[in-house]
Write a protein that holds these residues in place. Structure first.
Motif, PDB file in Angstrom:
ATOM      1  N   ALA A 140       0.837  -1.203   0.000  1.00 45.75           N
ATOM      2  CA  ALA A 140       0.000   0.000   0.000  1.00 45.75           C
ATOM      3  C   ALA A 140       0.871   1.253   0.000  1.00 45.75           C
ATOM      4  O   ALA A 140       1.873   1.340   0.726  1.00 45.75           O
ATOM      5  CB  ALA A 140      -0.918   0.015   1.223  1.00 45.75           C
ATOM      6  N   ILE A 141       0.508   2.225  -0.830  1.00 46.39           N
ATOM      7  CA  ILE A 141       1.177   3.530  -0.866  1.00 46.39           C
ATOM      8  C   ILE A 141       0.101   4.607  -0.980  1.00 46.39           C
ATOM      9  O   ILE A 141      -1.002   4.351  -1.474  1.00 46.39           O
ATOM     10  CB  ILE A 141       2.163   3.637  -2.048  1.00 46.39           C
ATOM     11  N   ASP A 142       0.431   5.792  -0.528  1.00 49.49           N
ATOM     12  CA  ASP A 142      -0.540   6.887  -0.543  1.00 49.49           C
ATOM     13  C   ASP A 142       0.108   8.125  -1.164  1.00 49.49           C
ATOM     14  O   ASP A 142       0.848   8.854  -0.490  1.00 49.49           O
ATOM     15  CB  ASP A 142      -1.014   7.201   0.876  1.00 49.49           C
ATOM     16  N   PRO A 143      -0.157   8.401  -2.439  1.00 50.59           N
ATOM     17  CA  PRO A 143       0.439   9.582  -3.065  1.00 50.59           C
ATOM     18  C   PRO A 143      -0.068  10.888  -2.463  1.00 50.59           C
ATOM     19  O   PRO A 143       0.620  11.911  -2.543  1.00 50.59           O
ATOM     20  CB  PRO A 143       0.031   9.444  -4.531  1.00 50.59           C
ATOM     21  N   THR A 144      -1.245  10.874  -1.849  1.00 47.93           N
ATOM     22  CA  THR A 144      -1.766  12.096  -1.230  1.00 47.93           C
ATOM     23  C   THR A 144      -0.836  12.577  -0.129  1.00 47.93           C
ATOM     24  O   THR A 144      -0.699  13.789   0.103  1.00 47.93           O
ATOM     25  CB  THR A 144      -3.172  11.836  -0.668  1.00 47.93           C
ATOM     26  N   PHE A 145      -0.187  11.653   0.567  1.00 48.35           N
ATOM     27  CA  PHE A 145       0.719  12.024   1.654  1.00 48.35           C
ATOM     28  C   PHE A 145       1.879  12.877   1.145  1.00 48.35           C
ATOM     29  O   PHE A 145       2.400  13.741   1.867  1.00 48.35           O
ATOM     30  CB  PHE A 145       1.256  10.761   2.332  1.00 48.35           C
ATOM     31  N   GLN A 146       2.290  12.648  -0.098  1.00 45.43           N
ATOM     32  CA  GLN A 146       3.400  13.417  -0.657  1.00 45.43           C
ATOM     33  C   GLN A 146       3.001  14.868  -0.935  1.00 45.43           C
ATOM     34  O   GLN A 146       3.856  15.754  -0.950  1.00 45.43           O
ATOM     35  CB  GLN A 146       3.887  12.759  -1.952  1.00 45.43           C
ATOM     36  N   VAL A 147       1.718  15.093  -1.147  1.00 44.00           N
ATOM     37  CA  VAL A 147       1.231  16.441  -1.475  1.00 44.00           C
ATOM     38  C   VAL A 147       0.724  17.159  -0.237  1.00 44.00           C
ATOM     39  O   VAL A 147       0.984  18.356  -0.034  1.00 44.00           O
ATOM     40  CB  VAL A 147       0.116  16.348  -2.539  1.00 44.00           C
ATOM     41  N   ALA A 148      -0.017  16.437   0.597  1.00 42.63           N
ATOM     42  CA  ALA A 148      -0.624  17.039   1.789  1.00 42.63           C
ATOM     43  C   ALA A 148      -0.461  16.088   2.964  1.00 42.63           C
ATOM     44  O   ALA A 148      -1.406  15.387   3.353  1.00 42.63           O
ATOM     45  CB  ALA A 148      -2.108  17.337   1.543  1.00 42.63           C
ATOM     46  N   PRO A 149       0.736  16.013   3.542  1.00 48.66           N
ATOM     47  CA  PRO A 149       0.941  15.090   4.671  1.00 48.66           C
ATOM     48  C   PRO A 149       0.034  15.400   5.854  1.00 48.66           C
ATOM     49  O   PRO A 149      -0.288  14.509   6.634  1.00 48.66           O
ATOM     50  CB  PRO A 149       2.428  15.276   5.021  1.00 48.66           C
ATOM     51  N   GLU A 150      -0.388  16.665   5.983  1.00 52.48           N
ATOM     52  CA  GLU A 150      -1.280  17.010   7.096  1.00 52.48           C
ATOM     53  C   GLU A 150      -2.632  16.323   6.974  1.00 52.48           C
ATOM     54  O   GLU A 150      -3.328  16.129   7.977  1.00 52.48           O
ATOM     55  CB  GLU A 150      -1.454  18.528   7.189  1.00 52.48           C
ATOM     56  N   ARG A 151      -3.027  15.943   5.735  1.00 52.26           N
ATOM     57  CA  ARG A 151      -4.282  15.212   5.569  1.00 52.26           C
ATOM     58  C   ARG A 151      -4.217  13.872   6.287  1.00 52.26           C
ATOM     59  O   ARG A 151      -5.191  13.430   6.902  1.00 52.26           O
ATOM     60  CB  ARG A 151      -4.572  14.995   4.074  1.00 52.26           C
ATOM     61  N   ILE A 152      -3.082  13.206   6.243  1.00 57.02           N
ATOM     62  CA  ILE A 152      -2.930  11.897   6.863  1.00 57.02           C
ATOM     63  C   ILE A 152      -2.613  12.040   8.342  1.00 57.02           C
ATOM     64  O   ILE A 152      -3.117  11.281   9.168  1.00 57.02           O
ATOM     65  CB  ILE A 152      -1.828  11.089   6.154  1.00 57.02           C
ATOM     66  N   GLU A 153      -1.804  13.002   8.701  1.00 59.42           N
ATOM     67  CA  GLU A 153      -1.332  13.122  10.079  1.00 59.42           C
ATOM     68  C   GLU A 153      -2.299  13.874  10.980  1.00 59.42           C
ATOM     69  O   GLU A 153      -2.332  13.645  12.190  1.00 59.42           O
ATOM     70  CB  GLU A 153       0.030  13.818  10.092  1.00 59.42           C
ATOM     71  N   GLN A 154      -3.101  14.789  10.405  1.00 57.22           N
ATOM     72  CA  GLN A 154      -3.975  15.624  11.231  1.00 57.22           C
ATOM     73  C   GLN A 154      -5.449  15.521  10.854  1.00 57.22           C
ATOM     74  O   GLN A 154      -6.311  15.756  11.687  1.00 57.22           O
ATOM     75  CB  GLN A 154      -3.535  17.091  11.140  1.00 57.22           C
ATOM     76  N   GLY A 155      -5.743  15.195   9.618  1.00 60.34           N
ATOM     77  CA  GLY A 155      -7.131  15.086   9.204  1.00 60.34           C
ATOM     78  C   GLY A 155      -7.486  16.084   8.125  1.00 60.34           C
ATOM     79  O   GLY A 155      -6.770  17.059   7.862  1.00 60.34           O
ATOM     80  N   LEU A 156      -8.633  15.855   7.499  1.00 62.02           N
ATOM     81  CA  LEU A 156      -9.061  16.664   6.365  1.00 62.02           C
ATOM     82  C   LEU A 156      -9.291  18.121   6.747  1.00 62.02           C
ATOM     83  O   LEU A 156      -8.926  19.035   6.012  1.00 62.02           O
ATOM     84  CB  LEU A 156     -10.340  16.069   5.762  1.00 62.02           C
ATOM     85  N   GLU A 157      -9.905  18.345   7.889  1.00 60.19           N
ATOM     86  CA  GLU A 157     -10.270  19.720   8.255  1.00 60.19           C
ATOM     87  C   GLU A 157      -9.035  20.597   8.446  1.00 60.19           C
ATOM     88  O   GLU A 157      -9.051  21.778   8.121  1.00 60.19           O
ATOM     89  CB  GLU A 157     -11.125  19.700   9.522  1.00 60.19           C
ATOM     90  N   GLU A 158      -7.970  20.014   8.987  1.00 55.50           N
ATOM     91  CA  GLU A 158      -6.736  20.781   9.128  1.00 55.50           C
ATOM     92  C   GLU A 158      -6.048  20.963   7.776  1.00 55.50           C
ATOM     93  O   GLU A 158      -5.484  22.024   7.494  1.00 55.50           O
ATOM     94  CB  GLU A 158      -5.784  20.070  10.094  1.00 55.50           C
ATOM     95  N   ALA A 159      -6.134  19.938   6.925  1.00 59.69           N
ATOM     96  CA  ALA A 159      -5.491  20.035   5.612  1.00 59.69           C
ATOM     97  C   ALA A 159      -6.173  21.065   4.729  1.00 59.69           C
ATOM     98  O   ALA A 159      -5.530  21.700   3.887  1.00 59.69           O
ATOM     99  CB  ALA A 159      -5.489  18.672   4.931  1.00 59.69           C
ATOM    100  N   LEU A 160      -7.485  21.244   4.884  1.00 59.03           N
ATOM    101  CA  LEU A 160      -8.249  22.164   4.036  1.00 59.03           C
ATOM    102  C   LEU A 160      -8.886  23.268   4.871  1.00 59.03           C
ATOM    103  O   LEU A 160     -10.011  23.680   4.631  1.00 59.03           O
ATOM    104  CB  LEU A 160      -9.325  21.389   3.274  1.00 59.03           C
ATOM    105  N   SER A 161      -8.172  23.746   5.868  1.00 59.35           N
ATOM    106  CA  SER A 161      -8.729  24.766   6.761  1.00 59.35           C
ATOM    107  C   SER A 161      -9.010  26.081   6.042  1.00 59.35           C
ATOM    108  O   SER A 161      -9.812  26.893   6.515  1.00 59.35           O
ATOM    109  CB  SER A 161      -7.758  25.017   7.927  1.00 59.35           C
TER     110      SER A 161
END
Length: 672
Positions: free
Chosen positions: A465-486
Motif C-alpha cells: 500500500a502507498i498513498d500519493p496524497t501524503f506526498q502532497v498534503a501530509p497534514e491530511r494523513i497526520e492531522q485530518g481533512l479539516e486541518e489540511a483544508l482549513s
C-alpha cells in the motif's frame, strides 16, 4: 337495537394527541399533503363529537381512499416499497379517525398507532429517537385508558399519570425480555429507506465523488480498540477495491466480489477492535488490513475487503482482528494480475508516454514507484476539494495541466501510471484516520474522512500500500481533512448547526464529545445486542446455554419480576398504622368468622349491639370491647390500649374458631 357507545371525550383527546406524536418523527419523509389530511380529519372528528357534522358516507370514504392512493403514487412513484408503504400506513392511521364510531374502531386506531411507532425505527434508530418513541406510546396508553371511562370523563391529566405509571411498570419486564429473549431472524427483508441520508462510498467512483462525501459530517462508523489506538498514519480503513477503469470512473470487477479467501500470511502485532457501523445500504464492512471477523455471514473477498451476505441497512456491531503488516498474495494468480493491469485501449496519451519513459529509466518497480512519489512531492501539486476542470483525458489533464485535485485524483493517476508502466496496481477506497473521542477513548470516522489510496504488486512481496496524497498534503494523513483544508469554506456545508463546526470552543466541544459517547453506548450495547453478541453476553453471565435452559431462565426471571412488581403495586406493608384501628379490624375479622359482617354505614357501638344480640353467650364481652374502644379512641385514656387488648383476648377465648362450632361458655375470671 342498542345504540353504539360513544367515544369518550377523554379518549378522543388522547387519540388526537397520540396521532400528532406518532406522525411527527415521520414528517421528514412524508409528503406535505399528509399534514393537510390530518388537519381536515382532526377537525372533522371534533365536529362529529360536537354533533355538528356527520360520519362520512360509504361513497365518500371510498373517494378519500382513492385520493390517498393517487397522492402516494404521485409523491412516491409507486404503491409498493418501504417509503410508499409507510405513507399508506400513516394515511390509513389518519383516515380511520373520521370513520371511527365505536370503541372497537378506536382500538383498531390505537393498534395502528403502535405499529406506526415501530416503523419510525426504520428511518431513525438513534438514542433521541428511542427516547422520543416513549411519548407516543404513553399517549396511546392514555387513549386506551380514556376509552374505558365514561363519556362524561373530562380529566386527561390523571389518565396521563396512570398511563405513565403503567409504562414504568412495563419497563423492567421489557428489559428482561430484551436481555434473555432470543433474537429471531426477519421473516422478510425490507429495502433501506431512500432518504435515510448520506450512504457513503459506492461501487464505482469518479474524482468528484469522494470530494462530495468530504463535505459531509455524517457518521460512517465508530471503532474501539483493545489497547492503545494506533497512530493516524496506520488507520487506513478498507471498504472496497476498484480494479476496472473506463477512462472516467473506477469500479469493482466481478471477480473481486467472489467470496474466496486470498493467500496471505499474518505478520507483526495484531490489532483487535470493535466497530459499530452506520447503515450504508452496501454489503461492505470497514476494517484495517488484513482483517478477520468471526461472523457466519461475513467473508474476506479475493481483493481483501470484507463483505456481508446482505446490505447493512441498520447499525451493525462486529469485532475484528487485523494484521496490518501481513504478506498479501506474494504469488498472485495470473487472472488477478491481469485485472490489475487493465487500461482502456485509448485515452491519456501523454500519461502513457511518460509511463513508458519511466519504465525504461527505472526497470526496478520499487524505484519507479519512488520516482512517482517524488514527482508528486516536488512538483507544485495542490490538495483541494475544488479541483479545476480536466477535460476528456482526466489523467493527462490532472498530471500536466491543472496539478490540483483530491485524493482520488492522486490515487487514480498513480494507478494509471503504474499500469501503463507494466506494474499491477489498483485503487482502494475507504476511510483514513478518524477523530478520537476522549470521553470514551474511541474513534469516530465520518464521511469527510473518505479517502482513496493505491496498492501495487511485487513478486515475492505481494500487495504493497502507498498513498500519493501524503506526498502532497501530509497534514491530511497526520492531522485530518479539516486541518489540511482549513482555508476552504465548503467543509461541513451539509451541517450548518453541527457542533463539530464549533470545535474550537472548549465547552461546546466537550458537549459534543459527551453526546457522541452517549450515542455510541446506545448503539454498541442496545442496537448491537443482536444474534451472536447476545449469545456471548448470556454465556458470560450464565455459562453454557441451550434452548430449554434459556426458556426456563426467561420464565423464572419474568415470574420473579412480576412478583416484585405485584408487591410494589399492592404495597402489603401499608397496613393501618393506628394500633387501635388495627385491633378493631381484628375484632371485625373475629366476628366475621361467626357470620357477622360489619356494614359500611355501621358504627362501632351499633355493630357491637347487633353482634351481642346474635351471640348472647358473649354479649357482655362484645359490649365491653366496644365501650373500651370508644374510650381509648375518643377519650384518649392512657391505659385504654392495654385494657382494649385484654378485652379482645378474653373475647377471642370465648368465641369458637368458626361459625357453627359447638362450644360451651367458659367462666372468665374477673381481671379488673
Amino acid at each position: 337495537m342498542s345504540a353504539v357507545p360513544m367515544i369518550p371525550r377523554n379518549g378522543l383527546i388522547w387519540l388526537l394527541i397520540a396521532q400528532v406524536l406518532v406522525i411527527l418523527p415521520h414528517l421528514g419523509h412524508l409528503p406535505l399533503w399528509i399534514i393537510g389530511l390530518w388537519l381536515v380529519c382532526a377537525i372533522w372528528r371534533v365536529q362529529i363529537f360536537r354533533m355538528h357534522a356527520r360520519y362520512p358516507r360509504s361513497w365518500l370514504k371510498a373517494l378519500m381512499m382513492i385520493g390517498v392512493g393517487c397522492g402516494v403514487y404521485l409523491s412516491r412513484g409507486s404503491l409498493i416499497g418501504l417509503d410508499a408503504g409507510v405513507v399508506l400506513l400513516i394515511a390509513a392511521f389518519i383516515l380511520k379517525l373520521v370513520e371511527m364510531r365505536s370503541r372497537r374502531d378506536a382500538w383498531v386506531l390505537i393498534f395502528l398507532g403502535f405499529f406506526a411507532v415501530t416503523t419510525s425505527y426504520l428511518f431513525y434508530d438513534s438514542l433521541p429517537a428511542g427516547l422520543y418513541s416513549l411519548l407516543p406510546v404513553t399517549a396511546l396508553l392514555a387513549a386506551m385508558i380514556g376509552l374505558q371511562q365514561s363519556a362524561a370523563g373530562t380529566h386527561p391529566w390523571p389518565t396521563l399519570r396512570l398511563a405513565g405509571s403503567l409504562l414504568m411498570q412495563a419497563i423492567p419486564l421489557m428489559l428482561v425480555l430484551f436481555v434473555l429473549f432470543p433474537r429471531l431472524g426477519p421473516l422478510w427483508s425490507l429495502p433501506q429507506p431512500s432518504d435515510r441520508g448520506v450512504t457513503g462510498l459506492s461501487d464505482s467512483m469518479s474524482p468528484g465523488d469522494i470530494a462530495e462525501l468530504s463535505r459531509s459530517s455524517q457518521l460512517a462508523f465508530r471503532a474501539s480498540f483493545e489497547g492503545p489506538i494506533p497512530e493516524r498514519d496506520r488507520l487506513y480503513w478498507r471498504a472496497v477495491t476498484f480494479e476496472r477503469f473506463d477512462g472516467r470512473r473506477w469500479s469493482q470487477s466481478l471477480a473481486s466480489q467472489v467470496p474466496q479467501a486470498p493467500d496471505w500470511t499474518p505478520r507483526g502485532t495484531p490489532v483487535q477492535y470493535s466497530v459499530v457501523m452506520q447503515p450504508s445500504g452496501r454489503p461492505w464492512l470497514y476494517a484495517l488490513d488484513v482483517p478477520q471477523v468471526e461472523a457466519s455471514d461475513v467473508r474476506l473477498m479475493t481483493d481483501f475487503h470484507l463483505q456481508r451476505t446482505r446490505p447493512i441497512d441498520q447499525a451493525l456491531l462486529y469485532q475484528a482482528t487485523s494484521w496490518p503488516e501481513s504478506l498479501r498474495e506474494p504469488g498472485a494468480p495470473p487472472a488477478t494480475l491481469e485485472r490489475a493491469l487493465q487500461l482502456p485501449a485509448q485515452g491519456n496519451p501523454r500519461s502513457r508516454a511518460w509511463a513508458e519513459t519511466l519504465r525504461r529509466e527505472y526497470p526496478n518497480p520499487a524505484n519507479l514507484v519512488q520516482a512517482l512519489l517524488r514527482h508528486f512531492n516536488q512538483q507544485p501539486y495542490r490538495y483541494t476539494l475544488k479541483p479545476s476542470s480536466v477535460g476528456a483525458d482526466i489523467v493527462d489533464g490532472f498530471l500536466f495541466d491543472t496539478l490540483n485535485g483530491f485524493c482520488i485524483h492522486y490515487a487514480g493517476a498513480m494507478t494509471f501510471m503504474l499500469r501503463a508502466a507494466g506494474i499491477p496496481a489498483r485503487v482502494v477506497a475507504g476511510y483514513q484516520g478518524g477523530e478520537i473521542n476522549p470521553s470514551g477513548n474511541y474513534l469516530s470516522v465520518r464521511q469527510l474522512d473518505a479517502h482513496a489510496w493505491v496498492e501495487y504488486w511485487r513478486a515475492d512481496q505481494g500487495w504493497i500500500a502507498i498513498d500519493p496524497t501524503f506526498q502532497v498534503a501530509p497534514e491530511r494523513i497526520e492531522q485530518g481533512l479539516e486541518e489540511a483544508l482549513s482555508d476552504e469554506d465548503e467543509l461541513l456545508d451539509d451541517s450548518p448547526l453541527a457542533l463539530r463546526r464549533y470545535r474550537d470552543i472548549g465547552w461546546l466541544n466537550q458537549l459534543r464529545f459527551g453526546w457522541d459517547n452517549l450515542n455510541y453506548g446506545w448503539q454498541r450495547w442496545v442496537l448491537g445486542y443482536q444474534g451472536e453478541r447476545q449469545l456471548d453476553v448470556l454465556k458470560e453471565l450464565f455459562g453454557k446455554l441451550d434452548a430449554r435452559k434459556l426458556g426456563l431462565l426467561t420464565v423464572l426471571t419474568g415470574a420473579l419480576l412480576m412478583a416484585v412488581l405485584a408487591v410494589i403495586v399492592l404495597k402489603p406493608w401499608r397496613r393501618e398504622r393506628d394500633p387501635l384501628v388495627r385491633l378493631f379490624r381484628r375484632f371485625e375479622r373475629l366476628l366475621a368468622r361467626q357470620g357477622i359482617e360489619r356494614q359500611a354505614s355501621e358504627g362501632a357501638r351499633d355493630f357491637a349491639e347487633r353482634a351481642a344480640a346474635l351471640l348472647p353467650a358473649s354479649a357482655e364481652s362484645i359490649r365491653e370491647f366496644a365501650r373500651l374502644y370508644e374510650l381509648a379512641r375518643y377519650a384518649d385514656r392512657p391505659s385504654g390500649k392495654g385494657e382494649l387488648q385484654a378485652s379482645f383476648a378474653r373475647l377471642r377465648r370465648q368465641l369458637p374458631w368458626r361459625s357453627g362450632a359447638r362450644w360451651e361458655p367458659k367462666a372468665v375470671p374477673d381481671e379488673r
